[in-house]
Design an enzyme around this catalytic site. Sequence first.
Site, PDB file in Angstrom:
ATOM      1  CB  ALA A 673      -0.911  -0.003   1.228  1.00 23.13           C
ATOM      2  CB  CYS A 674       1.548   3.939  -2.221  1.00 20.79           C
ATOM      3  SG  CYS A 674       0.103   4.162  -3.268  1.00 20.79           S
ATOM      4  CG  HIS A 675       0.390   5.364   3.346  1.00 20.00           C
ATOM      5  ND1 HIS A 675       1.157   4.233   3.232  1.00 20.00           N
ATOM      6  CD2 HIS A 675      -0.608   5.070   4.221  1.00 20.00           C
ATOM      7  CE1 HIS A 675       0.679   3.282   4.025  1.00 20.00           C
ATOM      8  NE2 HIS A 675      -0.390   3.767   4.623  1.00 20.00           N
ATOM      9  CB  SER A 681      -4.551   4.247  -2.528  1.00 14.52           C
ATOM     10  OG  SER A 681      -3.184   4.495  -2.831  1.00 14.52           O
TER      11      SER A 681
END
Length: 729
Positions: A673-675, A681
């Site tokens: 997951a990236c932030h 997201s």
Amino acid sequence: MAEVKNDAVEFFEKKLGKNGKPRKGQEWTVFCAIILEAVNGSKRVVAAGTGSKCLGSTEISMNGELLHDSHAEVTCKRAFHRFILDQVRNITEGSILEEHRDLLAVKPGFKFHFFSSHPPCGDGSIAVKDQANSEPDSKRLKLDVHRTGAKCLKGDAEDGLGLGLNYHTALGAIRTKPGRGDPTSSLSCSDKLVKWNFLGWQGSLLAAILSGPIRMTSLTFCADPCFEPSIRRALQTRFGAELPQPDLCIQIVPSEFPCQKEDGLVPSPCSIIACVIKREVQIEISVDGRKQGCIKKYLHTSRARNKICRLSYSQEFVEVIRGLRKPPQDIQEMAIYLDYNATCPMDPEVIEAIQRSCIEDWGNPSSSYQTGRKAKSALDKARQSVAKMIGSNDPSQITFVSGGTEANHLAMHSSIEHFKKANPTVKPHVITSNIEHVATDLPLRKWLAQGVIELTLVEVCRKKGSLNVEDVMAEIKSNTCLITIMLANNETGIIQPIKEIGDRLQVINGDRQTQGQNQIPFHTDAAQAIGKIPVDVDILNVDYLTIVGHKFYGPRIGALYHRQGTGTIYPLFLGGGQEQGLRAGTENTPMIMGLGKAADLVVAGLDKDMDHLRLRRDHLIAVLQKSCLTLSDNFAHVENRLPNTLSASFGGCIGHDILTKCQGQIEASTTAACHSHGIASGSPVLLKSGLDPEAALGTIRLSVGRHTTQEEIEKAAMALKDVVNKDHQ
């Protein structure tokens, strides 16, 4: 111990059959057997072997495909290993083993007895003859002692080699077997028996899963009475009180036995290996370390290997351990591997091909002398195999490279350079999709930022995760120099319409040619597709195709297919002109041979593999849907997807957290997951393919492989169920 001998004789005469036995009146052999005594006192032979010559030190195989030591004691003991391994395999079905301190052990009351039709070679065969039966005085000095051909270790005490009793003066010395001509490096059987009595008869692999060594209760030898002191010396007294079994029962019984050594007889060239597997006697015949009757064509394949050679036995051991319901703690718990889209283990036949090539094809393929020509011939053979796998009838269209990243880069670089050479004042234009692997996406983005190219990213349809052919065609310009689109996506498993694009592009290129415009080459990265679906360059109508070995059980190298005439290559590296001047650098022949073997396996087994993959994937879906109420098969509505890939979303959960909570029981993947501005997201590929952020964040990619079992599927589903359902409580 007459009963032990009787059991052995009966087994030899009634169970071994005729094939491989010494010819009566012409040959002799040694026969050894291991007899299992049950709790009720009943006895039966569970492993046996006859002997033949050992391989010399110059004949041994580095990869363990040959049986180096074929003396009966060794063939019998190795057959015993397979018997014990079968008991491990059937631990819940009447096995003589039981769990003990998180390992396995022989159940109390079971005993093992060893029998040999002859004294062991080495120290145990050096005996003073019965003087009453010796030759006349004139010959006695030469014939009054039984000699051994086993030699003392270099640097240790040496035999005097004098007459009579002065021939063997190094009694108790450790010796190696003589072989016939070429000396061996195998310890004599007298020394091996002592080692086994110390360490156990189970071997090093089984020792890792057993709580203690397996020892013989008794050792019985058919021999003249004069051998009793030498056998006891060899197996007991030369080591004093250090033996772990000071009460080991050693018995000498009358020497009458079928096929014993006699004057005028020659040693049998065959070894018979027999062991009880699944309560039936399995027999194989070995000659010169290989299966009897092996033809030259199969010399270095599994068809030539005995089941007790190191390579075959180690592979069988690994298979059995993987199948255990509850592996012993001393063997690291093997996680269920469901990430075959990331990489695959090399197939044993691929490993074998690589090992063999390391020994046989070490020459420089560019050299003109014999070793170089041999290596070049090996490369040509592998090139043919890779070409055949993708439907090309021209092996020269295959260039070997380091892997998929280089292959993609080479195809894109070549197309751009070819266009620039013909159109030096025009900036080239490249078309690709918005879901490409970074090995394609990042170089294109860099060239775009540097002003080298124009770039169009065609979006996939969010309803089906694949491209619309018309959307791709609509982006073609007069300066378009390349279309590059992956054949199957590594995250979703969705297969892109490469054939349809290729067919349309062929028509368009025909029109462009009549108008004097450049031809547009078409490249596809087939890394995820090969070995899972049919891949044929002519059916797909592509000019470049990327091949990645470790995605189909090969080594971590690759190749680039380039169609003659339209798939022009402009080398990335300058140097020695290898690979027809297209890729400089001395070829990695062993890895290339491994790639060729992996390609052969794809050609031979694709239909079977596709059925297996689809069956396992669909079973995984069914089990998960039954046990995890929040599961969603993200692309169940897409018909055209890889048969092995499941993109599974677990509503209300985060995919990465699920795998973490499985505590190593499952090995699978999810895009980290990236932030962005503190809002988590999911994978960009999943979002672009139509998933909402929550579904993307809760997604795990599960990809099955050629050897994934139904039991592994059910275990994995159970582990996921426990975590996911617990999170929803």
